[in-house]
Scaffold this motif. Structure first.
Motif, PDB file in Angstrom:
ATOM      1  N   GLU A 380      82.050  32.034 -69.907  1.00  0.00           N
ATOM      2  CA  GLU A 380      80.985  31.859 -70.894  1.00  0.00           C
ATOM      3  C   GLU A 380      81.450  32.231 -72.306  1.00  0.00           C
ATOM      4  OE1 GLU A 380      78.106  30.558 -70.272  1.00  0.00           O
ATOM      5  OE2 GLU A 380      78.150  30.535 -68.083  1.00  0.00           O
ATOM      6  N   ALA A 381      82.391  33.180 -72.420  1.00  0.00           N
ATOM      7  CA  ALA A 381      82.845  33.607 -73.752  1.00  0.00           C
ATOM      8  C   ALA A 381      84.214  34.268 -73.622  1.00  0.00           C
ATOM      9  CB  ALA A 381      81.850  34.582 -74.372  1.00  0.00           C
ATOM     10  N   ILE A 382      85.033  34.110 -74.674  1.00  0.00           N
ATOM     11  CA  ILE A 382      86.320  34.788 -74.775  1.00  0.00           C
ATOM     12  C   ILE A 382      86.095  36.025 -75.635  1.00  0.00           C
ATOM     13  CG2 ILE A 382      88.748  34.538 -75.347  1.00  0.00           C
ATOM     14  CD1 ILE A 382      87.703  32.519 -73.272  1.00  0.00           C
ATOM     15  N   LEU A 383      86.345  37.208 -75.095  1.00  0.00           N
ATOM     16  CA  LEU A 383      85.991  38.445 -75.783  1.00  0.00           C
ATOM     17  C   LEU A 383      87.081  38.957 -76.713  1.00  0.00           C
ATOM     18  CD1 LEU A 383      84.164  40.257 -72.846  1.00  0.00           C
ATOM     19  CD2 LEU A 383      83.219  38.757 -74.612  1.00  0.00           C
ATOM     20  N   GLY A 384      88.313  38.481 -76.605  1.00  0.00           N
ATOM     21  CA  GLY A 384      89.349  38.832 -77.557  1.00  0.00           C
ATOM     22  C   GLY A 384      90.071  40.133 -77.281  1.00  0.00           C
ATOM     23  N   ASP A 385      89.706  40.850 -76.235  1.00  0.00           N
ATOM     24  CA  ASP A 385      90.394  42.098 -75.905  1.00  0.00           C
ATOM     25  C   ASP A 385      91.076  41.996 -74.545  1.00  0.00           C
ATOM     26  OD1 ASP A 385      88.132  41.975 -74.371  1.00  0.00           O
ATOM     27  OD2 ASP A 385      87.506  44.054 -74.699  1.00  0.00           O
ATOM     28  N   GLY A 386      91.395  40.765 -74.156  1.00  0.00           N
ATOM     29  CA  GLY A 386      91.991  40.549 -72.849  1.00  0.00           C
ATOM     30  C   GLY A 386      90.970  40.380 -71.747  1.00  0.00           C
ATOM     31  N   TRP A 387      89.699  40.256 -72.127  1.00  0.00           N
ATOM     32  CA  TRP A 387      88.606  40.084 -71.159  1.00  0.00           C
ATOM     33  C   TRP A 387      87.824  38.827 -71.511  1.00  0.00           C
ATOM     34  CZ3 TRP A 387      86.983  43.915 -67.379  1.00  0.00           C
ATOM     35  CH2 TRP A 387      87.799  45.053 -67.343  1.00  0.00           C
ATOM     36  N   VAL A 388      87.156  38.267 -70.530  1.00  0.00           N
ATOM     37  CA  VAL A 388      86.255  37.130 -70.733  1.00  0.00           C
ATOM     38  C   VAL A 388      84.918  37.439 -70.071  1.00  0.00           C
ATOM     39  CG1 VAL A 388      88.071  35.401 -70.923  1.00  0.00           C
ATOM     40  CG2 VAL A 388      87.123  35.962 -68.662  1.00  0.00           C
ATOM     41  N   ARG A 389      83.887  36.829 -70.622  1.00  0.00           N
ATOM     42  CA  ARG A 389      82.542  36.948 -70.048  1.00  0.00           C
ATOM     43  C   ARG A 389      82.348  35.786 -69.082  1.00  0.00           C
ATOM     44  NH1 ARG A 389      78.851  40.854 -69.103  1.00  0.00           N
ATOM     45  NH2 ARG A 389      76.700  40.253 -69.544  1.00  0.00           N
ATOM     46  N   VAL A 390      81.881  36.073 -67.866  1.00  0.00           N
ATOM     47  CA  VAL A 390      81.691  35.019 -66.870  1.00  0.00           C
ATOM     48  C   VAL A 390      80.277  35.065 -66.308  1.00  0.00           C
ATOM     49  CG1 VAL A 390      84.125  34.969 -66.203  1.00  0.00           C
ATOM     50  CG2 VAL A 390      82.545  36.483 -64.984  1.00  0.00           C
TER      51      VAL A 390
END
Length: 420
Positions: A380-390
């Protein structure tokens, strides 16, 4: 090629039909991890929580059984009260008719009494006339007449009138006696009906009192069940927190690369839970959606995925939300198979680069029994800290529900489907 164009060959493929039973995502790795007993400080272990949860579920079941028992009793009492009320109304209708009949008879009696009084008055006047007339001698009465015929007619008329009045008086007395008897009979029936109505009213009042007690008892068990349900939800939340900690913690900075962990878990949001997943849909192989259970015999969606599984939600979201080219997986649709199957059948690309609208697959290439099926999510989103929202379905303690969370980029393989 569209889904519609592929439908007939797929249905005619016996091998594909035989493998449909394995085309859904079941997070067996989650279920297996839940059995791990890992103490956290002085907190309870997952096994201890499991026992408490089972005991609380049994308690809720007992409360539910008591609720059902008292509800049945209350429904039976309410039905009896309704019957009694209908009987009261029927008897009251008869009483009302009886009261009307009584008033009619009273009016007739009053009218008859008046007629008797009038008749007696007239008879008295005739008797006086006769007495006065008979104070004269017959010769005097004859001489007062114009002729003998008038004399005879007058004598006979006085006799007839006197006899008629006496007969009328006797008939009116008999009529009044009959009316009095009829009135007494109506009053006797009315008294019996009133007594019966009052008895029914007393019985109904007792039943209503018992109904109030029964409803109160049912409400008491409902309150206890609701309290137990809240305690169960708290236990489930505690178990979910501990379960997530057994996977490495929500924000473990020292985790090994590729470790399957999560943070900022939204909790289970229900079905559809804001996801847009349909309540009811007609698939190529049956009906599916939130209105139906997760049983494999219930529904298979348009992509050959079992209802409310992670794969069913992911295929739906890719097709409807992001306009991606997603076809049935021909019996190889377990989540961990997507990075191989989607490129081969649909021209998708699998890599380690996350993009919004891509499918994120956990446990691609895993061989352990904990991760037998794998798990697929939607970025759903790229968080920019090595994590993504799913976003996802069928993750956590209860199956078939929507939820959101963050995962590390290096824990997943990302499958990019072509646009339609």
């Amino acid at each position: 090629m569209s889904i519609t164009e592929n439908k007939e060959p797929l249905l005619q493929n016996r091998f594909f039909r035989g493998l449909l039973a394995f085309a859904a995502c079941a997070i067996a790795f989650v279920i297996s991890v839940q059995m791990v007993t890992v103490p956290v400080g002085n907190a309870r272990t997952i096994s201890e929580l499991d026992r408490e949860i089972a005991a609380k579920q049994a308690e809720i079941l007992r409360f539910q059984q008591e609720i059902a028992k008292y509800r049945d009793q209350a429904d039976s009492l309410a039905q009896q009260i309704g019957i009694l009320r209908a009987q009261e109304a029927s008897i009251q209708a008869e009483i009302d008719l009886g009261e009307l009949e009584k008033r009619r008879l009273e009016d007739q009696i009053e009218n008859t009494e008046q007629r008797i009084s009038d008749t007696q008055q007239r008879l008295g006047d005739v008797i006086v006339d006769v007495h006065l007339a008979r104070s004269l001698t017959p010769l005097e009465r004859a001489l007062s007449s114009r002729d003998i015929s008038e004399f005879i007619d007058r004598e006979m008329a006085m006799s007839v009138v006197s006899n008629n009045l006496r007969q009328a008086a006797r008939e009116l007395q008999l009529l009044k006696s009959q009316l009095d008897d009829d009135k007494a009979g109506v009053e006797r029936i009315l008294a019996e009906q009133v007594a019966q109505r009052n008895s029914l009213a007393a019985t109904r009042a007792q039943q209503q009192h018992l109904l109030a007690i029964t409803r109160g008892t049912e409400q008491g068990y409902q309150n206890m069940r609701n309290a137990a349900q809240q305690e169960l939800e708290a236990l489930n939340a505690e178990r979910l927190r501990l379960w997530m900690e057994t996977q490495g913690g929500a924000n473990n900075a020292n985790r090994p690369p590729g470790t399957r962990v999560a943070r900022n878990f939204s909790g289970l949001l229900g079905c559809p839970g804001g996801s847009g997943y349909p309540a009811s849909a007609a698939g190529l192989w049956g009906r599916w959606g939130c209105n139906y259970s997760m049983a494999t015999s219930v529904g298979v969606d348009d992509w050959g995925m079992y209802n409310r599984q992670c794969t069913s939600y992911a295929a739906w979201a890719l097709w409807h939300r992001f306009g991606k080219h997603v076809l049935p997986f021909q019996g190889a649709g377990n989540a961990k198979q997507w990075p191989d199957t989607a490129p081969r059948l649909m021209g998708a690309v699998a890599n380690n680069v996350p993009l919004v609208g891509a499918a994120a697959v956990w446990c691609y290439g895993c061989s352990d029994s904990v991760s037998r099926w794998g798990h697929v999510m939607i970025v759903e989103a790229i968080l920019g800290d090595g994590w993504v929202r799913v976003s996802q379905f069928n993750y956590g303690l209860r199956g078939g529900e929507y939820s959101l969370m963050d995962i590390p980029v290096d824990s997943a393989v990302f499958v990019h489907f072509r646009n339609r």
